[in-house]
Design a protein around this motif. Structure first.
Motif, mmCIF file in Angstrom:
data_model
loop_
_atom_site.group_PDB
_atom_site.id
_atom_site.type_symbol
_atom_site.label_atom_id
_atom_site.label_comp_id
_atom_site.label_asym_id
_atom_site.label_seq_id
_atom_site.Cartn_x
_atom_site.Cartn_y
_atom_site.Cartn_z
ATOM 1 N N GLU A 41 0.841 -1.189 0.000
ATOM 2 C CA GLU A 41 0.000 0.000 0.000
ATOM 3 C C GLU A 41 0.879 1.243 0.000
ATOM 4 N N ARG A 42 0.279 2.314 -0.494
ATOM 5 C CA ARG A 42 1.009 3.565 -0.505
ATOM 6 C C ARG A 42 1.164 4.062 0.926
ATOM 7 N N GLU A 43 2.349 4.625 1.224
ATOM 8 C CA GLU A 43 2.598 5.088 2.583
ATOM 9 C C GLU A 43 3.257 6.463 2.574
ATOM 10 N N PHE A 44 2.974 7.207 3.624
ATOM 11 C CA PHE A 44 3.576 8.521 3.807
ATOM 12 C C PHE A 44 5.060 8.366 4.108
ATOM 13 N N VAL A 45 5.870 9.283 3.578
ATOM 14 C CA VAL A 45 7.313 9.253 3.827
ATOM 15 C C VAL A 45 7.760 10.490 4.611
ATOM 16 N N ALA A 46 7.525 11.673 4.062
ATOM 17 C CA ALA A 46 7.996 12.896 4.707
ATOM 18 C C ALA A 46 7.216 14.088 4.191
ATOM 19 N N ALA A 47 7.203 15.163 4.987
ATOM 20 C CA ALA A 47 6.545 16.392 4.575
ATOM 21 C C ALA A 47 7.249 17.572 5.208
ATOM 22 N N ILE A 48 7.065 18.727 4.579
ATOM 23 C CA ILE A 48 7.691 19.946 5.080
ATOM 24 C C ILE A 48 6.721 21.100 4.852
ATOM 25 N N THR A 49 6.711 22.039 5.790
ATOM 26 C CA THR A 49 5.829 23.186 5.647
ATOM 27 C C THR A 49 6.343 24.128 4.567
ATOM 28 N N ARG A 50 5.479 24.996 4.114
ATOM 29 C CA ARG A 50 5.864 25.936 3.074
ATOM 30 C C ARG A 50 7.046 26.796 3.505
ATOM 31 N N SER A 51 7.087 27.156 4.775
ATOM 32 C CA SER A 51 8.192 27.971 5.285
ATOM 33 C C SER A 51 9.471 27.169 5.429
ATOM 34 N N GLY A 52 9.323 25.869 5.448
ATOM 35 C CA GLY A 52 10.487 25.017 5.631
ATOM 36 C C GLY A 52 10.921 24.860 7.077
ATOM 37 N N THR A 53 10.128 25.370 7.991
ATOM 38 C CA THR A 53 10.535 25.358 9.389
ATOM 39 C C THR A 53 10.092 24.106 10.146
ATOM 40 N N ARG A 54 9.135 23.395 9.601
ATOM 41 C CA ARG A 54 8.669 22.172 10.263
ATOM 42 C C ARG A 54 8.669 21.005 9.297
ATOM 43 N N THR A 55 9.080 19.863 9.811
ATOM 44 C CA THR A 55 9.125 18.649 9.012
ATOM 45 C C THR A 55 8.453 17.502 9.760
ATOM 46 N N ARG A 56 8.093 16.496 9.004
ATOM 47 C CA ARG A 56 7.501 15.298 9.597
ATOM 48 C C ARG A 56 7.990 14.110 8.785
ATOM 49 N N TYR A 57 8.333 13.019 9.480
ATOM 50 C CA TYR A 57 8.818 11.800 8.827
ATOM 51 C C TYR A 57 8.051 10.587 9.343
ATOM 52 N N SER A 58 7.978 9.582 8.500
ATOM 53 C CA SER A 58 7.446 8.319 8.977
ATOM 54 C C SER A 58 8.491 7.688 9.879
ATOM 55 N N ASP A 59 8.055 6.819 10.756
ATOM 56 C CA ASP A 59 8.996 6.178 11.676
ATOM 57 C C ASP A 59 10.064 5.388 10.924
ATOM 58 N N SER A 60 9.693 4.808 9.791
ATOM 59 C CA SER A 60 10.629 3.942 9.069
ATOM 60 C C SER A 60 11.784 4.700 8.423
ATOM 61 N N VAL A 61 11.633 6.001 8.202
ATOM 62 C CA VAL A 61 12.698 6.754 7.535
ATOM 63 C C VAL A 61 13.334 7.798 8.441
ATOM 64 N N GLU A 62 12.746 8.020 9.606
ATOM 65 C CA GLU A 62 13.276 9.005 10.553
ATOM 66 C C GLU A 62 14.752 8.749 10.828
ATOM 67 N N GLY A 63 15.556 9.789 10.688
ATOM 68 C CA GLY A 63 16.981 9.655 10.945
ATOM 69 C C GLY A 63 17.799 9.285 9.719
ATOM 70 N N ARG A 64 17.136 8.798 8.672
ATOM 71 C CA ARG A 64 17.873 8.424 7.448
ATOM 72 C C ARG A 64 17.524 9.336 6.274
ATOM 73 N N PHE A 65 16.302 9.811 6.233
ATOM 74 C CA PHE A 65 15.854 10.688 5.156
ATOM 75 C C PHE A 65 15.791 12.118 5.670
ATOM 76 N N SER A 66 15.989 13.053 4.734
ATOM 77 C CA SER A 66 15.922 14.463 5.108
ATOM 78 C C SER A 66 15.198 15.230 4.014
ATOM 79 N N ILE A 67 14.164 15.957 4.402
ATOM 80 C CA ILE A 67 13.407 16.744 3.441
ATOM 81 C C ILE A 67 13.738 18.213 3.639
ATOM 82 N N ARG A 68 13.940 18.899 2.540
ATOM 83 C CA ARG A 68 14.308 20.313 2.591
ATOM 84 C C ARG A 68 13.530 21.099 1.541
ATOM 85 N N ARG A 69 13.358 22.363 1.825
ATOM 86 C CA ARG A 69 12.679 23.224 0.868
ATOM 87 C C ARG A 69 13.640 24.321 0.423
ATOM 88 N N GLU A 70 13.723 24.508 -0.876
ATOM 89 C CA GLU A 70 14.535 25.586 -1.434
ATOM 90 C C GLU A 70 13.575 26.607 -2.026
#
Length: 120
Positions: free
Chosen positions: A44-73
């Motif tokens: 099934e499709r699963e959530f991975v990561a998200a970031i706010t428009r300002s780039g100040t807040r992020t959220r990760y799934s437990d399975s990728v926390e600490g290994r993946f990094s989401i950034r906004r340019e």
């Protein structure tokens, strides 16, 4: 109508890294933020990561926390997903989306997806 375009992806070895990039075609449509989901073969499709428009807040799934990094340019109107220590079970299609709400992480649009393959 396509609203985001994904790029990057490809093939990595187990333990390796890849970077995905997503560009919003109409940046003004990004009111809350952007993020990524994925779907592996037979999964099934699963959530991975998200970031706010300002780039100040992020959220990760437990399975990728600490290994993946989401950034906004903001200057480029892009969001990148740096994926480290990849595992074969993370093979699948990765989708970029535009958030409809934070912190509920509801998405209102998705890209066509991009293939990520992690070899053993």
């Amino acid at each position: 109508q396509l609203q985001v375009v994904e790029s990057g992806g490809g093939v990595a070895q187990s333990g390796g890294s890849l970077t995905l990039t997503c560009a919003a075609i109409e940046p003004r449509e990004v009111k809350w933020g952007m993020g990524w989901s994925r779907q592996g073969p037979g999964k099934e499709r699963e959530f991975v990561a998200a970031i706010t428009r300002s780039g100040t807040r992020t959220r990760y799934s437990d399975s990728v926390e600490g290994r993946f990094s989401i950034r906004r340019e903001e200057a480029k109107n892009t969001v990148s997903l740096q994926m480290n220590h990849l595992e074969p079970e993370e093979t699948g299609v990765y989708y970029c989306g535009i958030l409809e709400n934070w912190p509920t992480l509801e998405f209102n649009t998705w890209g066509q997806g991009i293939q990520v393959t992690v070899s053993p």
